[in-house]
Design an enzyme around this catalytic site. Structure first.
Site, PDB file in Angstrom:
ATOM      1  CB  ALA B  65      39.309  23.311 -54.094  1.00 44.25           C
ATOM      2  CG  HIS B  66      33.857  22.777 -57.154  1.00 47.93           C
ATOM      3  ND1 HIS B  66      32.884  23.363 -57.927  1.00 47.93           N
ATOM      4  CD2 HIS B  66      33.343  22.723 -55.906  1.00 47.93           C
ATOM      5  CE1 HIS B  66      31.826  23.626 -57.183  1.00 47.93           C
ATOM      6  NE2 HIS B  66      32.077  23.259 -55.942  1.00 47.93           N
TER       7      HIS B  66
END
Lengths: 97, 147
Positions: B65-66
């Protein structure tokens, strides 16, 4: 031999696509194919100059109108998958011109 | 090595979450608590999945996740949560997910080294399975050192 431009694309062009690009680089090195690799994001990618694009299933539709090959990778960490789907096209492109 | 980033406070193992959003939040909160990102970065990570689909689920069982540096990254960092029960992100190819890494990068060049290390640590499917099953930080640390 012409210098191939290979694009890896994810949403922002800096996390997932960077990992994919690293794995494409490994494949190129392993098979002695000379090419330039770079990352792009969903907004700018379709307008970039490239010979072939690697991306994910979720993103592939942004390339509906481009004529270059679009290679969809399920597992961005898998060298065998990148080889299986990408190598035939990469070899063909590398031998053109 | 990866354990310079994945210090004990950047890791939570075998947690219970109800869905993928809660998993991303849990990983994101570790980054917020350690001062790597501002709280809105968590929302940006979640919105990215809503808007662009679960492409961040990079490999079977693994989500990275980013969001973007300008979404609230203060300094480069990563966190890891492992899930007691896997959750679905909606990824046709790579669900269910039991490893969630939250990543905050400041610019393209500086985080390359970290991603190289991360990718080589995670590319082996059997190592991902081992990682998903560790119960203590000590076990995780040993797994990292054995790379």
């Amino acid at each position: 031999m012409k210098n191939l431009r290979i694009m890896a694309v994810c949403g922002f062009g800096l996390g997932s696509s960077m990992i994919l690009r690293l794995k494409i680089d490994e494949v190129l090195k392993k098979h002695g194919i000379k090419a330039e690799t770079f990352c792009s994001d969903v907004t700018t990618a379709p307008g970039e100059k490239f010979d072939v694009v690697f991306t994910s299933k979720e993103i592939k539709d942004i390339f509906k109108k481009v004529s270059q090959p679009v290679i969809v990778i399920d597992n961005f960490l898998s060298i065998p998958e990148i080889e299986e789907k990408g190598l035939p096209i990469l070899k063909e492109l590398a031998n053109q011109g | 090595m990866l354990n310079t980033y994945l210090t004990p406070e950047m890791v939570r193992l075998q947690i219970d979450v109800k869905d993928w959003e809660a998993a991303v939040r849990a990983a994101g909160n570790l980054l917020v608590d350690a001062g790597y990102v501002s709280p809105n970065y968590i929302e940006a990570m979640i919105n990215a999945v809503h808007e662009m689909g679960p492409y961040m689920v990079l490999a079977p069982g693994l989500a990275l996740a980013h969001a973007r540096p300008e979404d609230g990254v203060l300094k480069m960092g990563i966190s890891l949560v492992t899930l007691a029960k896997p959750v679905n992100f909606g990824s046709e190819a790579n669900d269910p997910v039991n490893l969630v890494i939250a990543f905050g990068g400041t610019d393209h060049e500086s985080h390359l080294g970290l991603l190289v290390t991360l990718a080589s640590f995670l590319e082996d499917e059997s190592r991902r399975k081992e990682l998903a099953s560790v119960k203590t930080y000590q076990e995780l640390d040993q797994l990292i050192k054995a790379q």
